[in-house]
Write a protein that holds these residues in place. Structure first.
Motif, PDB file in Angstrom:
ATOM      1  N   UNK A   1       9.664   0.764   3.147  1.00  5.41           N
ATOM      2  CA  UNK A   1       8.532  -0.156   2.970  1.00  5.41           C
ATOM      3  C   UNK A   1       7.527   0.014   4.099  1.00  5.41           C
ATOM      4  N   UNK A   2       8.013   0.101   5.321  1.00  3.09           N
ATOM      5  CA  UNK A   2       7.111   0.288   6.466  1.00  3.09           C
ATOM      6  C   UNK A   2       6.382   1.626   6.344  1.00  3.09           C
ATOM      7  N   UNK A   3       7.109   2.693   6.007  1.00  2.36           N
ATOM      8  CA  UNK A   3       6.483   4.011   5.864  1.00  2.36           C
ATOM      9  C   UNK A   3       5.448   4.028   4.735  1.00  2.36           C
ATOM     10  N   UNK A   4       5.776   3.400   3.622  1.00  2.75           N
ATOM     11  CA  UNK A   4       4.811   3.330   2.519  1.00  2.75           C
ATOM     12  C   UNK A   4       3.585   2.518   2.921  1.00  2.75           C
TER      13      UNK A   4
ATOM     14  N   UNK B   1      -1.984   2.555   4.306  1.00  2.00           N
ATOM     15  CA  UNK B   1      -2.999   2.198   5.306  1.00  2.00           C
ATOM     16  C   UNK B   1      -3.714   3.420   5.864  1.00  2.00           C
ATOM     17  N   UNK B   2      -2.974   4.488   6.092  1.00  2.00           N
ATOM     18  CA  UNK B   2      -3.597   5.721   6.580  1.00  2.00           C
ATOM     19  C   UNK B   2      -4.554   6.315   5.561  1.00  2.00           C
ATOM     20  N   UNK B   3      -4.156   6.296   4.310  1.00  2.71           N
ATOM     21  CA  UNK B   3      -5.043   6.795   3.259  1.00  2.71           C
ATOM     22  C   UNK B   3      -6.284   5.920   3.112  1.00  2.71           C
ATOM     23  N   UNK B   4      -6.097   4.605   3.247  1.00  2.00           N
ATOM     24  CA  UNK B   4      -7.237   3.696   3.187  1.00  2.00           C
ATOM     25  C   UNK B   4      -8.195   3.956   4.343  1.00  2.00           C
ATOM     26  N   UNK B   5      -7.660   4.186   5.529  1.00  2.75           N
ATOM     27  CA  UNK B   5      -8.490   4.509   6.688  1.00  2.75           C
ATOM     28  C   UNK B   5      -9.212   5.831   6.478  1.00  2.75           C
ATOM     29  N   UNK B   6      -8.491   6.831   5.977  1.00  2.00           N
ATOM     30  CA  UNK B   6      -9.119   8.122   5.708  1.00  2.00           C
ATOM     31  C   UNK B   6     -10.268   7.959   4.718  1.00  2.00           C
ATOM     32  N   UNK B   7     -10.026   7.202   3.649  1.00  2.00           N
ATOM     33  CA  UNK B   7     -11.066   6.987   2.639  1.00  2.00           C
ATOM     34  C   UNK B   7     -12.266   6.267   3.252  1.00  2.00           C
ATOM     35  N   UNK B   8     -12.001   5.311   4.130  1.00  2.00           N
ATOM     36  CA  UNK B   8     -13.065   4.544   4.775  1.00  2.00           C
ATOM     37  C   UNK B   8     -13.901   5.429   5.706  1.00  2.00           C
ATOM     38  N   UNK B   9     -13.231   6.313   6.440  1.00  2.00           N
ATOM     39  CA  UNK B   9     -13.931   7.132   7.437  1.00  2.00           C
ATOM     40  C   UNK B   9     -14.416   8.477   6.907  1.00  2.00           C
ATOM     41  N   UNK B  10     -13.938   8.904   5.737  1.00  2.00           N
ATOM     42  CA  UNK B  10     -14.301  10.218   5.200  1.00  2.00           C
ATOM     43  C   UNK B  10     -15.785  10.253   4.838  1.00  2.00           C
ATOM     44  N   UNK B  11     -16.373  11.371   5.104  1.00  2.00           N
ATOM     45  CA  UNK B  11     -17.798  11.549   4.796  1.00  2.00           C
ATOM     46  C   UNK B  11     -18.033  11.637   3.293  1.00  2.00           C
ATOM     47  N   UNK B  12     -17.152  12.362   2.588  1.00  2.00           N
ATOM     48  CA  UNK B  12     -17.368  12.616   1.169  1.00  2.00           C
ATOM     49  C   UNK B  12     -16.712  11.615   0.240  1.00  2.00           C
TER      50      UNK B  12
END
Length: 176
Positions: A39-42, A47-58
């Motif tokens: 659960x913690x890893x998921x 959260x990491x994918x959400x951050x990537x999506x938030x910070x990604x240029x494209x």
């Protein structure tokens, strides 16, 4: 003080939280810790994918698709933890007995202490990163706040999952 009677919702939630069909997922402490670790890893992955999506240029759409796929096992793990704790955090206070109410207070106190430490560490980390690179504080503030709020929301569940005890073994000799 008169206890409020259980509503239909309370009785329904009690049935769901005490359903033992998924018990093999959390029957032992090792399995509960495995489910909690998953659960913690998921949560970190989403959260990491959400951050990537938030910070990604494209605005990479693949991150949203992967997050949606990861939500299913995340929900199963959440249900397993809730089942292991018999709904300690999901049931209304009036549906809990005295032991469960006391356990809920202990879980909330431990989660509060852990969150205080996490918030202090996050604030210090943002200040340190901001001191090194003036732009880092503003760029990472929103994802960090979302991450900390997510952990704040889930910390009692995680603590309850770690504190859950094994079910007592049924003794056939006592049922005479």
């Amino acid at each position: 003080m008169t206890a409020k009677p259980l509503t239909r919702y309370d009785r329904s939630m009690l049935r769901v939280m005490n359903d033992r069909r998924a018990q093999p997922l959390y029957a032992t402490a090792a399995r509960r810790r495995s489910v909690l670790a998953a659960h913690v890893l998921l949560t970190v992955g989403i959260g990491g994918l959400l951050t990537y999506f938030y910070l990604a240029e494209g605005k990479e759409i693949w991150a949203v698709v992967v997050m949606a796929v990861l939500m299913l096992p995340w929900m199963v793990a959440t249900g397993a933890i809730n089942g292991a704790t018999r709904g300690l955090l999901e049931l209304r206070e009036r549906a809990l007995d005295e032991r469960q109410s006391a356990e809920r207070l202990r879980v909330q106190a431990r989660a509060h202490r852990a969150m205080t430490f996490l918030l202090a560490a996050t604030a210090a980390g943002l200040l340190i990163v901001g001191a090194v690179d003036g732009h880092a504080l503003t760029a990472y503030a929103a994802p960090m706040i979302i991450a900390v709020l997510t952990v704040h929301w889930l910390m009692p569940l995680w603590v309850a999952g770690l504190m859950a005890q094994d079910e007592p073994a049924e003794d056939d000799d006592l049922a005479v």
